[in-house]
Scaffold this active site. Sequence first.
Site, PDB file in Angstrom:
ATOM      1  N   HIS A  50       0.820  -1.151   0.076  1.00  0.00           N
ATOM      2  CA  HIS A  50      -0.029  -0.001   0.118  1.00  0.00           C
ATOM      3  C   HIS A  50       0.882   1.235   0.206  1.00  0.00           C
ATOM      4  CE1 HIS A  50      -2.832  -3.104   1.716  1.00  0.00           C
ATOM      5  NE2 HIS A  50      -3.696  -2.449   0.698  1.00  0.00           N
ATOM      6  N   ASP A  76     -10.049  -2.993   1.671  1.00  0.00           N
ATOM      7  CA  ASP A  76      -9.672  -3.227   2.839  1.00  0.00           C
ATOM      8  C   ASP A  76      -9.537  -1.959   3.667  1.00  0.00           C
ATOM      9  OD1 ASP A  76      -6.856  -2.386   1.844  1.00  0.00           O
ATOM     10  OD2 ASP A  76      -7.478  -4.205   0.615  1.00  0.00           O
ATOM     11  N   GLU A  95     -16.062   0.069  -4.354  1.00  0.00           N
ATOM     12  CA  GLU A  95     -15.908  -1.410  -4.156  1.00  0.00           C
ATOM     13  C   GLU A  95     -17.348  -2.066  -4.227  1.00  0.00           C
ATOM     14  OE1 GLU A  95     -15.359  -4.557  -2.839  1.00  0.00           O
ATOM     15  OE2 GLU A  95     -13.385  -3.533  -2.576  1.00  0.00           O
ATOM     16  N   ASP A 144      -7.209  -1.539  -7.648  1.00  0.00           N
ATOM     17  CA  ASP A 144      -6.910  -2.239  -6.539  1.00  0.00           C
ATOM     18  C   ASP A 144      -7.670  -3.363  -6.397  1.00  0.00           C
ATOM     19  OD1 ASP A 144      -5.711  -3.282  -4.149  1.00  0.00           O
ATOM     20  OD2 ASP A 144      -6.433  -1.955  -2.775  1.00  0.00           O
TER      21      ASP A 144
END
Length: 218
Positions: A50, A76, A95, A144
């Site tokens: 990250h 996350d 997401e 991601d």
Amino acid sequence: MKIEQLNESDILLQRGTKYQDVLITETDGLRSLYLDGDLQFDDDNESYYHTQMIKNLNEYIGGIKNSNVCVMGGGDGGIARELLKHNPKYIKLIEIDPEIVDICTKYFPVLNNNGEVFKQIDVHHTDAMEYLKGDIKLDSVILDISIPYEESFKENQICKSFVDSLVGKVDVISWLISYKSAHLLDFNIFSSFKHYTAYKVHVPRYEHNEIINIVAKL
């Protein structure tokens, strides 16, 4: 650790959401997240991935501060956590799986500051491709998104679909590929880029060994 090496006592959570299979394990105090059988990170090495990914983007665009950034995936909270340290103007997180946000807040609170990260950004639970069909203009997009590395052909097709959808709407794109499948990457994808830089990212014990962070101007 590979899934086949796990003992039943190592499993903290095993659940199928609407979108993916989630497995969380803990062995000798080390907690790990698997999505669809693919290791995402261990809680003691997630910062390598990250932190480096945001450092590379910040370096490439000459500063994230006051920019509009969108994270595709990232439920996350780790990417958003690192972005917030650079004071961007706006962070939108797309997401698709709302359960991942709740699960990672409970089992990986360090990644998202006990869920506080999600309160500081704009979170949308929708399909990234559907979102990109809208009228948007962003400085940077970070992919991601979990893609099983053994599905190299599928990975290439997904990356190409994203790149095609981002042209004209986003200035800079950033995503990861693994060394294991890099030689199978369809390099025609790069023809859409005005410029790109490939950064080597080392994550200790990562199953797929080395990974590359591609940061490119569209």
